[in-house]
Design an enzyme around this catalytic site. Structure first.
Site, PDB file in Angstrom:
ATOM      1  N   GLU A 210      -5.645   3.838   1.688  1.00  0.00           N
ATOM      2  CA  GLU A 210      -6.744   2.868   1.737  1.00  0.00           C
ATOM      3  C   GLU A 210      -8.117   3.511   1.576  1.00  0.00           C
ATOM      4  O   GLU A 210      -9.033   2.900   1.035  1.00  0.00           O
ATOM      5  CB  GLU A 210      -6.699   2.081   3.050  1.00  0.00           C
ATOM      6  CG  GLU A 210      -5.516   1.126   3.114  1.00  0.00           C
ATOM      7  CD  GLU A 210      -5.671   0.052   4.197  1.00  0.00           C
ATOM      8  OE1 GLU A 210      -6.495   0.223   5.109  1.00  0.00           O
ATOM      9  OE2 GLU A 210      -4.938  -0.949   4.117  1.00  0.00           O
TER      10      GLU A 210
ATOM     11  N   HIS B  60      17.403  17.865   1.511  1.00  0.00           N
ATOM     12  CA  HIS B  60      18.681  17.458   0.941  1.00  0.00           C
ATOM     13  C   HIS B  60      18.531  16.182   0.118  1.00  0.00           C
ATOM     14  O   HIS B  60      19.516  15.512  -0.184  1.00  0.00           O
ATOM     15  CB  HIS B  60      19.702  17.266   2.051  1.00  0.00           C
ATOM     16  CG  HIS B  60      19.999  18.542   2.774  1.00  0.00           C
ATOM     17  ND1 HIS B  60      21.104  19.315   2.506  1.00  0.00           N
ATOM     18  CD2 HIS B  60      19.297  19.223   3.720  1.00  0.00           C
ATOM     19  CE1 HIS B  60      21.088  20.391   3.274  1.00  0.00           C
ATOM     20  NE2 HIS B  60      20.009  20.368   4.027  1.00  0.00           N
TER      21      HIS B  60
ATOM     22  N   LYS C  71      -3.998 -10.940  -1.392  1.00  0.00           N
ATOM     23  CA  LYS C  71      -4.140 -11.898  -0.286  1.00  0.00           C
ATOM     24  C   LYS C  71      -4.590 -13.268  -0.816  1.00  0.00           C
ATOM     25  O   LYS C  71      -4.130 -14.307  -0.351  1.00  0.00           O
ATOM     26  CB  LYS C  71      -5.129 -11.370   0.753  1.00  0.00           C
ATOM     27  CG  LYS C  71      -4.546 -10.222   1.580  1.00  0.00           C
ATOM     28  CD  LYS C  71      -5.432  -9.877   2.778  1.00  0.00           C
ATOM     29  CE  LYS C  71      -4.758  -8.819   3.651  1.00  0.00           C
ATOM     30  NZ  LYS C  71      -5.640  -8.345   4.742  1.00  0.00           N
TER      31      LYS C  71
END
Lengths: 444, 444
Positions: free
Chosen positions: B291, B320, B434
Site C-alpha cells: 500500500e 521445498h 470499492k
C-alpha cells in the site's frame, strides 16, 4: 437419477489481453505435446508424465482405503503428517479447502497436524499436544511422507516423534506408523523391517505432482475426504486437457495465456482466491510453478534463468493489503481469480439497529452475496485498468471440484514448461543450498 | 542489575550488491527526510509521520491496559478481533510470533479468532464456536477495529456477531464490545451511544502504521503480550533510524539497499523468515510495502506506476517449494532473510535406531542447530549465485525484538517512499474496486 456433475468454469479469457497470434503459435507447438500426453495416458507409470494416470488407478484407491480403514480402526485422536514440500502441500490444500481452517477446533474425533520444518517452538507445541493424547492412552498416527526417504527435516522430525510414540507404545508402536515413499527407498526398507504400513509412490511421480497418489490420498482418506471423488474430478477434466485444439483445451489455453504474459515481460502470476480456506491450494500451486518453471537451464542445457514468480492472495482479505499495488503499481503481474459459485454454508447479515449508521448496503444480504459483489467489483476494476487476468469459478467446496482444479493445473504446468522449453520435472538448483547445509552440519 | 537488552542484528549488507554511488546519492536525499522525521518526533500526532510517536505515548499504554484489565475481569473465554488489513495484520503478526500458531489449542483460558473477510464457511464455523461458549455462559469479547468505522466486511461481520451476542447477553451486551476507531468516526459515535468501551486511533495514524496504537495494543494486551516491551523495543530503535548518516541508520540503509535493487530492475522483495510463527509478520510487512509503495502517481501527480511486489517465504518450509526458482530463475528478486538467534524452546533429536539408515547428520543435534545450518547454507548458496540479499537476526521471540523490527520497517518504508518520490500514507487506487463493488451491492 444420477446427480449432475458440477464442473469448474473458465471465464474472462479475453481479459488476459493476449494477441491471437500467440494462440496460433502455441497451437502448433502444443499439439505435439498434447500428443505426447495422450501417449503417456496409455503407459501407466512408465513415462515421465506418470502423474496423469494416478486418478485412473483403482487399485491405488483401494489399497489406500484399506490402510486408512485399518488405521482408523485404532481409533486415533491425532494424525501427524511428517513431510515437507510436495509431501504435504497437496494434502493441506485439499484438507483446508474441504474441512476448513477451524477443523481441529470443531472436530474432536481426529485432529491433524503437519510437521514440516524443524521449527523448535512449533515442534515443542506439537510434542506437548501429542504427549497429552498418549498420556490419555489415545492413539496417535505418524504418517511419514518422503519420496526419497532421506529429507533432512522429515527424518529429524520423524526421529523425534517416533521416540515419543515408543515411550507410550513400547511394543506396538509399529502399528501407529504409516510410511509413504518410493518403493525400495531406504524408508521403504525401514518400513519393511519395522512392520510399518507402507504405501508406494510410483518412481516417475515427483513430489509436486503426487497429490493424487498415496501421498495425498492416505491422509485425506483418514480425514474423511472422498478420495474417489477427488480422482473422479481429475479424470473428468483430463480428456479436455488432452484436446489438440488449444481453444477446447483449458490447460493448453491457460498455459498459452500465461506464456503470452511472459512474452510481455509479465513475470509474476498471482493466484487470487476468494475463500480463506483456499490459501493452502494457492501454496500448492506456488510450489508447482516455482519448481517446475523456475530454471537456470533450458532443455538443451543452455543457461536461460527463466521463471515465473507465483504469488497467492486471498479475497477479500488481501484487497486490504495489496489492492493498491495491484491497481496502481507496475504492469508486471498476471492474475488468475478463483471464486466459488456457492460455499458449503451461508449466513444472512441480520439487521443490527445499533450499527445502522455505519453502513448500509449489506444488511439483509448473505455473506456469499457480499463476497461475490466484492470479487465482481475487483474484476471490473481490473478490466478498467487493463490489468490482465482470467477467472475460474469452482462450483462448490467438493473433492470433485478440487480434483478437476489440481489436475488441470498440473497439466497446464507441463504445457507451459513445453512452451518455455523447460523440463517440468527436475529441480537441480535445490542442491546448491542443500550441499552447503550438509557441509555445515558435517563440520559445524 | 538491569538485564542486557537484546537488539536485532543487521548483517550481510555487502551481499545486497549495491554500488557505493547509490549510497552517496541516497545519503544526500535521506538526510533531508531524516530531518523531517526528527521534526515529526517533536510534534506528537500532528504530522503525517504521527506513527513515529506512538511508542512514546505512556498515556496510550495506560489507557489500553485499563480497558484490557476491565475486559479481562469479565473472564472471557474468547476474543474475536473483527477487522481487516491494517486493523488486524499487526496484531496477528505479534500474536503468532509470540504466542505461537497452536495457541488456541494449547491455551484454554482465552482463545482468539480473527474475523476479517466475509467468507461464509469461516463465519459459520466462528458462529458455531462462539455460540458454544455463550451457551456455557462464558464471556465472548468482540473487538471491532476500523479506522473509518465503515469498512464493508467489518460492519457486516460486526452486525452478525453482535446479533448473536445479544441473544445471550440481552441487557449487558455492551460490556463485551470494545471499538477501536478514529475519534469522531461513526463507529466512535455508535460506541458512545451504546456504551461500548472505545479506544481512539490518532487521525494521522493510518491502518498499516497502527500496530503500536490501540489497534494492536488492546488485543495484544488481552492475549498476554507485554505491550510495554513492544513500545520499548520500538523506542530503542527509533533514534538510530533518525541518524543523518545512512551508514549508521539501519532504516535509511535498508531503504537505500532496496532502492538500489529497484534501479537494477529488481521489483520483487522476498521476506524469507526462518520460523513458522513469523509468517504473519511477513504478511504485515507485505501490506506496508504493497500500500505504501505501489503507486500510480508520484508526489507531483505524474503517472509513474511504481511498486515493489512483496512476497513472504518461510524457512525451511518454502525451500521445498521455491528454492529452485530462487536459485535458478530470473534475477528479479531481492531477499531479506530473518532468523532467530534462539527460539523460546529447543529440542535435541534423539537417537532413533529404527531410522538410522535414513540419515543423517541430525541425530544428537538440536532443532535450533538444524534450522541455523539450513539458513546458513541458503545464504552461502545465495552469495555463490549472486542473488542479492541482506539478513536480520532477531535475538529471540520477544515483544522487545518485534517492537524494534516493526518500527524499523515502518521507518524504512517512509525513507523508501522518499527515494521513490511517493506518498507513503495514501492508497487512492483502492477506491477503483470499492466503487465497483458498491455499484453492484446497490443495484444487484
Amino acid at each position: 437419477m444420477k446427480p449432475v456433475k458440477k464442473v469448474i468454469q473458465f471465464t474472462d479469457w479475453d481479459a488476459a489481453l493476449i494477441e491471437d497470434a500467440t494462440f496460433e503459435i502455441a497451437e502448433r507447438h502444443l499439439e505435439m505435446e498434447a500428443n505426447v500426453l495422450r501417449q503417456a495416458r496409455t503407459q501407466n507409470y512408465d513415462s515421465p508424465y506418470a502423474f496423469l494416470n494416478l486418478p485412473y488407478d483403482d487399485a491405488l484407491g483401494q489399497s489406500v482405503s484399506r490402510v486408512a480403514q485399518a488405521t482408523l480402526a485404532l481409533e486415533p485422536s491425532m494424525l501427524i503428517v511428517i513431510g515437507i514440500g510436495g509431501s504435504n502441500l497437496g494434502t493441506k490444500a485439499v484438507h483446508d479447502a474441504l474441512n476448513g481452517i477451524f477443523y481441529n477446533e470443531l472436530n474432536a474425533t481426529l485432529k491433524v497436524y503437519f510437521a514440516d520444518t524443524t521449527d523448535p517452538d512449533m515442534l515443542t507445541a506439537l510434542v506437548r499436544i501429542m504427549e497429552t493424547q498418549l498420556k490419555q492412552d489415545r492413539a496417535v498416527i505418524l504418517n511419514i511422507v518422503s519420496k526419497s526417504g532421506t529429507t533432512t527435516e522429515t527424518v529429524a522430525n520423524a526421529a523425534l516423534l517416533l521416540d515419543l510414540l515408543k515411550k507410550y507404545k513400547k511394543d506396538s508402536y509399529h502399528k501407529y506408523v504409516v510410511a509413504t515413499t518410493d518403493e525400495n527407498s531406504k524408508l521403504w526398507q525401514v518400513a519393511q523391517q519395522e512392520k510399518f504400513a507402507a504405501l508406494a509412490i510410483p518412481a516417475n511421480v515427483g513430489g509436486r505432482y503426487s497429490v493424487m497418489s498415496a501421498v495425498g490420498l492416505f491422509p485425506l482418506a483418514m480425514l474423511g475426504i472422498d478420495i474417489k471423488q477427488l480422482h473422479e474430478g481429475a479424470r473428468d477434466i483430463t480428456d479436455s486437457c488432452l484436446e489438440l485444439s488449444v481453444e477446447e483445451n483449458p490447460a493448453a489455453r491457460s498455459a498459452t495465456t500465461i506464456f503470452g504474459q511472459y512474452g510481455k515481460n509479465i513475470f509474476i502470476h498471482n493466484t487470487f482466491l476468494f475463500a480463506s480456506e483456499l490459501e493452502s491450494l494457492g501454496k500448492w500451486y506456488r510450489q508447482l510453478v516455482g519448481e517446475s518453471l523456475g530454471k537456470e537451464k533450458n532443455k538443451a542445457g543452455r543457461v536461460v534463468h527463466v521463471g515465473i514468480t507465483p504469488t497467492v492472495a486471498i479475497g477479500s482479505t488481501d484487497l486490504h493489503s495489496l489492492a493498491q499495488l495491484y491497481l496502481g503499481g507496475p504492469y508486471d503481474t498476471f492474475t488468475t481469480f478463483v471464486t466459488y459459485a456457492s460455499f458449503a454454508t451461508d449466513i444472512t447479515i441480520p439487521p443490527a439497529p445499533e450499527l445502522k449508521s455505519l453502513d448500509t448496503n449489506t444488511q439483509g444480504l448473505s455473506l456469499t452475496h457480499i463476497m461475490d459483489a466484492i470479487a465482481r467489483g475487483v474484476k471490473v476494476a481490473y478490466r478498467n485498468e487493463l490489468r490482465p487476468f482470467i477467472a475460474i469459478e469452482l462450483p462448490e467446496p467438493s473433492a470433485y471440484a478440487l480434483g478437476q482444479f489440481m489436475q488441470w493445473k498440473m497439466i497446464e504446468t507441463v504445457y507451459l514448461a513445453y512452451l518455455l522449453d523447460l523440463n517440468p520435472f527436475d529441480q537441480p538448483n535445490v542442491e546448491l543450498y542443500k550441499r552447503e547445509t550438509r557441509k555445515i552440519l558435517n563440520h559445524g
